[in-house]
Design a protein around this motif. Structure first.
Motif, PDB file in Angstrom:
ATOM      1  N   LEU A 104       0.839  -1.196   0.000  1.00 54.08           N
ATOM      2  CA  LEU A 104       0.000   0.000   0.000  1.00 54.08           C
ATOM      3  C   LEU A 104       0.875   1.248   0.000  1.00 54.08           C
ATOM      4  O   LEU A 104       1.808   1.347   0.793  1.00 54.08           O
ATOM      5  CB  LEU A 104      -0.893   0.030   1.239  1.00 54.08           C
ATOM      6  N   PRO A 105       0.580   2.210  -0.880  1.00 51.38           N
ATOM      7  CA  PRO A 105       1.318   3.477  -0.802  1.00 51.38           C
ATOM      8  C   PRO A 105       1.058   4.152   0.542  1.00 51.38           C
ATOM      9  O   PRO A 105       0.018   3.952   1.165  1.00 51.38           O
ATOM     10  CB  PRO A 105       0.709   4.303  -1.949  1.00 51.38           C
ATOM     11  N   GLU A 106       2.005   4.956   0.976  1.00 51.08           N
ATOM     12  CA  GLU A 106       1.828   5.676   2.231  1.00 51.08           C
ATOM     13  C   GLU A 106       0.572   6.537   2.157  1.00 51.08           C
ATOM     14  O   GLU A 106       0.320   7.209   1.144  1.00 51.08           O
ATOM     15  CB  GLU A 106       3.049   6.553   2.512  1.00 51.08           C
ATOM     16  N   GLY A 107      -0.214   6.512   3.181  1.00 48.54           N
ATOM     17  CA  GLY A 107      -1.456   7.275   3.186  1.00 48.54           C
ATOM     18  C   GLY A 107      -2.681   6.428   2.944  1.00 48.54           C
ATOM     19  O   GLY A 107      -3.801   6.861   3.204  1.00 48.54           O
ATOM     20  N   TYR A 108      -2.487   5.185   2.440  1.00 47.23           N
ATOM     21  CA  TYR A 108      -3.611   4.267   2.247  1.00 47.23           C
ATOM     22  C   TYR A 108      -3.908   3.550   3.564  1.00 47.23           C
ATOM     23  O   TYR A 108      -3.021   3.314   4.387  1.00 47.23           O
ATOM     24  CB  TYR A 108      -3.258   3.189   1.223  1.00 47.23           C
ATOM     25  N   LYS A 109      -5.147   3.178   3.728  1.00 49.14           N
ATOM     26  CA  LYS A 109      -5.504   2.249   4.793  1.00 49.14           C
ATOM     27  C   LYS A 109      -6.550   1.304   4.226  1.00 49.14           C
ATOM     28  O   LYS A 109      -7.315   1.667   3.320  1.00 49.14           O
ATOM     29  CB  LYS A 109      -6.039   2.990   6.024  1.00 49.14           C
ATOM     30  N   LEU A 110      -6.572   0.098   4.716  1.00 44.88           N
ATOM     31  CA  LEU A 110      -7.485  -0.921   4.228  1.00 44.88           C
ATOM     32  C   LEU A 110      -8.652  -1.063   5.184  1.00 44.88           C
ATOM     33  O   LEU A 110      -8.469  -1.212   6.388  1.00 44.88           O
ATOM     34  CB  LEU A 110      -6.759  -2.260   4.095  1.00 44.88           C
ATOM     35  N   SER A 111      -9.854  -0.993   4.651  1.00 49.74           N
ATOM     36  CA  SER A 111     -11.035  -1.196   5.481  1.00 49.74           C
ATOM     37  C   SER A 111     -12.066  -1.973   4.675  1.00 49.74           C
ATOM     38  O   SER A 111     -11.987  -2.044   3.450  1.00 49.74           O
ATOM     39  CB  SER A 111     -11.623   0.141   5.951  1.00 49.74           C
ATOM     40  N   TYR A 112     -13.023  -2.556   5.372  1.00 48.99           N
ATOM     41  CA  TYR A 112     -14.089  -3.313   4.729  1.00 48.99           C
ATOM     42  C   TYR A 112     -15.442  -2.796   5.198  1.00 48.99           C
ATOM     43  O   TYR A 112     -15.564  -2.247   6.296  1.00 48.99           O
ATOM     44  CB  TYR A 112     -13.978  -4.810   5.073  1.00 48.99           C
ATOM     45  N   LYS A 113     -16.431  -2.973   4.366  1.00 57.16           N
ATOM     46  CA  LYS A 113     -17.810  -2.732   4.760  1.00 57.16           C
ATOM     47  C   LYS A 113     -18.584  -4.045   4.643  1.00 57.16           C
ATOM     48  O   LYS A 113     -18.267  -4.879   3.793  1.00 57.16           O
ATOM     49  CB  LYS A 113     -18.468  -1.669   3.868  1.00 57.16           C
ATOM     50  N   TYR A 114     -19.562  -4.208   5.511  1.00 52.82           N
ATOM     51  CA  TYR A 114     -20.443  -5.374   5.393  1.00 52.82           C
ATOM     52  C   TYR A 114     -21.871  -4.872   5.204  1.00 52.82           C
ATOM     53  O   TYR A 114     -22.229  -3.776   5.626  1.00 52.82           O
ATOM     54  CB  TYR A 114     -20.339  -6.269   6.628  1.00 52.82           C
ATOM     55  N   VAL A 115     -22.661  -5.678   4.512  1.00 52.07           N
ATOM     56  CA  VAL A 115     -24.068  -5.364   4.272  1.00 52.07           C
ATOM     57  C   VAL A 115     -24.895  -6.550   4.744  1.00 52.07           C
ATOM     58  O   VAL A 115     -24.662  -7.685   4.317  1.00 52.07           O
ATOM     59  CB  VAL A 115     -24.339  -5.087   2.777  1.00 52.07           C
ATOM     60  N   LEU A 116     -25.836  -6.311   5.650  1.00 53.06           N
ATOM     61  CA  LEU A 116     -26.657  -7.369   6.231  1.00 53.06           C
ATOM     62  C   LEU A 116     -28.112  -7.197   5.818  1.00 53.06           C
ATOM     63  O   LEU A 116     -28.609  -6.081   5.697  1.00 53.06           O
ATOM     64  CB  LEU A 116     -26.588  -7.328   7.759  1.00 53.06           C
ATOM     65  N   SER A 117     -28.776  -8.319   5.609  1.00 57.29           N
ATOM     66  CA  SER A 117     -30.207  -8.278   5.316  1.00 57.29           C
ATOM     67  C   SER A 117     -30.857  -9.571   5.776  1.00 57.29           C
ATOM     68  O   SER A 117     -30.246 -10.641   5.752  1.00 57.29           O
ATOM     69  CB  SER A 117     -30.447  -8.081   3.812  1.00 57.29           C
ATOM     70  N   GLY A 118     -32.114  -9.486   6.184  1.00 58.25           N
ATOM     71  CA  GLY A 118     -32.884 -10.679   6.516  1.00 58.25           C
ATOM     72  C   GLY A 118     -33.590 -11.253   5.305  1.00 58.25           C
ATOM     73  O   GLY A 118     -34.253 -12.290   5.410  1.00 58.25           O
ATOM     74  N   ASN A 119     -33.435 -10.589   4.151  1.00 57.45           N
ATOM     75  CA  ASN A 119     -34.101 -11.032   2.924  1.00 57.45           C
ATOM     76  C   ASN A 119     -33.083 -11.241   1.817  1.00 57.45           C
ATOM     77  O   ASN A 119     -32.124 -10.477   1.682  1.00 57.45           O
ATOM     78  CB  ASN A 119     -35.132  -9.994   2.468  1.00 57.45           C
ATOM     79  N   GLN A 120     -33.307 -12.255   1.006  1.00 58.31           N
ATOM     80  CA  GLN A 120     -32.367 -12.563  -0.060  1.00 58.31           C
ATOM     81  C   GLN A 120     -32.278 -11.443  -1.088  1.00 58.31           C
ATOM     82  O   GLN A 120     -31.236 -11.242  -1.711  1.00 58.31           O
ATOM     83  CB  GLN A 120     -32.788 -13.870  -0.764  1.00 58.31           C
ATOM     84  N   ASP A 121     -33.360 -10.682  -1.269  1.00 51.33           N
ATOM     85  CA  ASP A 121     -33.328  -9.597  -2.235  1.00 51.33           C
ATOM     86  C   ASP A 121     -32.674  -8.333  -1.669  1.00 51.33           C
ATOM     87  O   ASP A 121     -32.603  -7.297  -2.320  1.00 51.33           O
ATOM     88  CB  ASP A 121     -34.731  -9.259  -2.753  1.00 51.33           C
ATOM     89  N   MET A 122     -32.185  -8.414  -0.423  1.00 49.75           N
ATOM     90  CA  MET A 122     -31.487  -7.311   0.253  1.00 49.75           C
ATOM     91  C   MET A 122     -32.363  -6.067   0.367  1.00 49.75           C
ATOM     92  O   MET A 122     -31.878  -4.945   0.416  1.00 49.75           O
ATOM     93  CB  MET A 122     -30.187  -6.965  -0.486  1.00 49.75           C
ATOM     94  N   SER A 123     -33.684  -6.250   0.446  1.00 47.32           N
ATOM     95  CA  SER A 123     -34.611  -5.113   0.461  1.00 47.32           C
ATOM     96  C   SER A 123     -34.508  -4.280   1.736  1.00 47.32           C
ATOM     97  O   SER A 123     -34.887  -3.110   1.738  1.00 47.32           O
ATOM     98  CB  SER A 123     -36.042  -5.613   0.267  1.00 47.32           C
ATOM     99  N   ASP A 124     -34.023  -4.864   2.816  1.00 42.87           N
ATOM    100  CA  ASP A 124     -33.890  -4.100   4.061  1.00 42.87           C
ATOM    101  C   ASP A 124     -32.435  -4.076   4.518  1.00 42.87           C
ATOM    102  O   ASP A 124     -32.133  -4.132   5.704  1.00 42.87           O
ATOM    103  CB  ASP A 124     -34.773  -4.701   5.156  1.00 42.87           C
ATOM    104  N   ALA A 125     -31.513  -3.981   3.551  1.00 41.26           N
ATOM    105  CA  ALA A 125     -30.070  -4.073   3.838  1.00 41.26           C
ATOM    106  C   ALA A 125     -29.593  -2.937   4.728  1.00 41.26           C
ATOM    107  O   ALA A 125     -30.039  -1.792   4.617  1.00 41.26           O
ATOM    108  CB  ALA A 125     -29.282  -4.076   2.529  1.00 41.26           C
ATOM    109  N   LYS A 126     -28.689  -3.284   5.619  1.00 39.22           N
ATOM    110  CA  LYS A 126     -28.031  -2.321   6.491  1.00 39.22           C
ATOM    111  C   LYS A 126     -26.523  -2.501   6.353  1.00 39.22           C
ATOM    112  O   LYS A 126     -26.029  -3.619   6.321  1.00 39.22           O
ATOM    113  CB  LYS A 126     -28.436  -2.532   7.955  1.00 39.22           C
ATOM    114  N   ALA A 127     -25.807  -1.375   6.245  1.00 39.81           N
ATOM    115  CA  ALA A 127     -24.355  -1.426   6.055  1.00 39.81           C
ATOM    116  C   ALA A 127     -23.635  -0.988   7.307  1.00 39.81           C
ATOM    117  O   ALA A 127     -24.164  -0.225   8.129  1.00 39.81           O
ATOM    118  CB  ALA A 127     -23.945  -0.553   4.876  1.00 39.81           C
ATOM    119  N   GLY A 128     -22.407  -1.496   7.470  1.00 33.34           N
ATOM    120  CA  GLY A 128     -21.563  -1.090   8.585  1.00 33.34           C
ATOM    121  C   GLY A 128     -20.108  -1.228   8.209  1.00 33.34           C
ATOM    122  O   GLY A 128     -19.785  -1.799   7.159  1.00 33.34           O
ATOM    123  N   ASP A 129     -19.216  -0.726   9.045  1.00 31.69           N
ATOM    124  CA  ASP A 129     -17.775  -0.790   8.778  1.00 31.69           C
ATOM    125  C   ASP A 129     -17.175  -2.019   9.457  1.00 31.69           C
ATOM    126  O   ASP A 129     -17.607  -2.402  10.532  1.00 31.69           O
ATOM    127  CB  ASP A 129     -17.074   0.464   9.301  1.00 31.69           C
TER     128      ASP A 129
END
Length: 236
Positions: A211-236
């Protein structure tokens, strides 16, 4: 109900000196500083802006800032005052949405922006581009005195404007797998560290390019109780 979990890996750039566009409070305009006006400052565009090409990848590789303007003449600058410039970039000529990157004036009388901040601003307005991308730019000037930071001249005073092709910093190459807990289909949300911080293992990063200096690696996750992701909620 089956819980579907989707993960996105993002290599995020630090943006400490990059301001958002409309909605972010800009330094106020001071029509007349004591014996000092915008006419007392003369500048010349940097070589990159003159040639309409800025290579952030090269700047990052050489750990160099990005020159915006050379300050060629200053008169009547109040004692203790500091000149600052910035570059605002947008993907449309109206600047309806733009990002501003700070360009403090160095000891060599050159206003210079961070390559990391410039790259972050570019991707904020143009998406996660990986090829040279043409944007519109304009350069406001500021002066900082003991009372605060003021815009040089009126709100539509710029020390240069036009179009420039910007080569972005290469994206790092990242490989990752779901964590053992995620792969098993069962996650215990009550796992705690020694400091009492709740942890939820989601991803194992198996390899990553430097990684070049100044970069940081992060991920987001997306959760849903439905397969179509109709009520999806995101977090870090």
């Amino acid at each position: 109900m089956k819980l579907n979990i989707f993960l996105m890996g993002l290599a995020a750039l630090a943006v400490a000196s990059c301001e958002d566009g409309p909605g972010i409070v800009q330094p106020s305009v001071e029509p007349q500083l004591p014996e000092f006006t915008d006419a007392d400052v003369q500048v010349a565009l940097s070589q990159g802006l003159n040639s309409s090409a800025i290579n952030l990848q090269s700047a990052m590789a050489s750990d160099a800032p990005v020159a915006i303007v050379d300050v060629t003449s200053v008169e009547n600058l109040p004692e203790g005052a500091q000149l600052d410039f910035a570059i605002q970039i947008s993907d449309d000529a109206s600047f309806a949405d733009y990002r501003e990157v700070s360009g403090p004036v160095s000891a060599g009388n050159v206003a210079e922006a961070s390559a990391v901040s410039f790259n972050s601003a570019l991707k904020a307005i143009a998406g996660n581009v990986t090829v040279p991308t043409q944007v519109y730019y304009r350069i406001p000037g500021y002066v900082t005195i003991s009372k605060g930071k003021y815009r040089l001249g009126s709100a539509d005073k710029y020390y240069g404007e036009g179009q420039v092709t910007v080569t972005p910093v290469d994206n790092p190459v990242i490989s990752s797998d779901p964590s053992a807990e995620l792969a098993s289909g069962a996650i215990d949300i009550q796992q705690m560290t020694d400091d009492g911080i709740e942890i939820i293992p989601l991803i194992d990063v198996t390899s990553i390019s430097e990684l070049p200096e100044g970069y940081k690696l992060s991920y987001k996750y997306v959760l849903s109780g439905n397969q179509d992701m109709s009520d999806a909620k995101a977090g870090d």
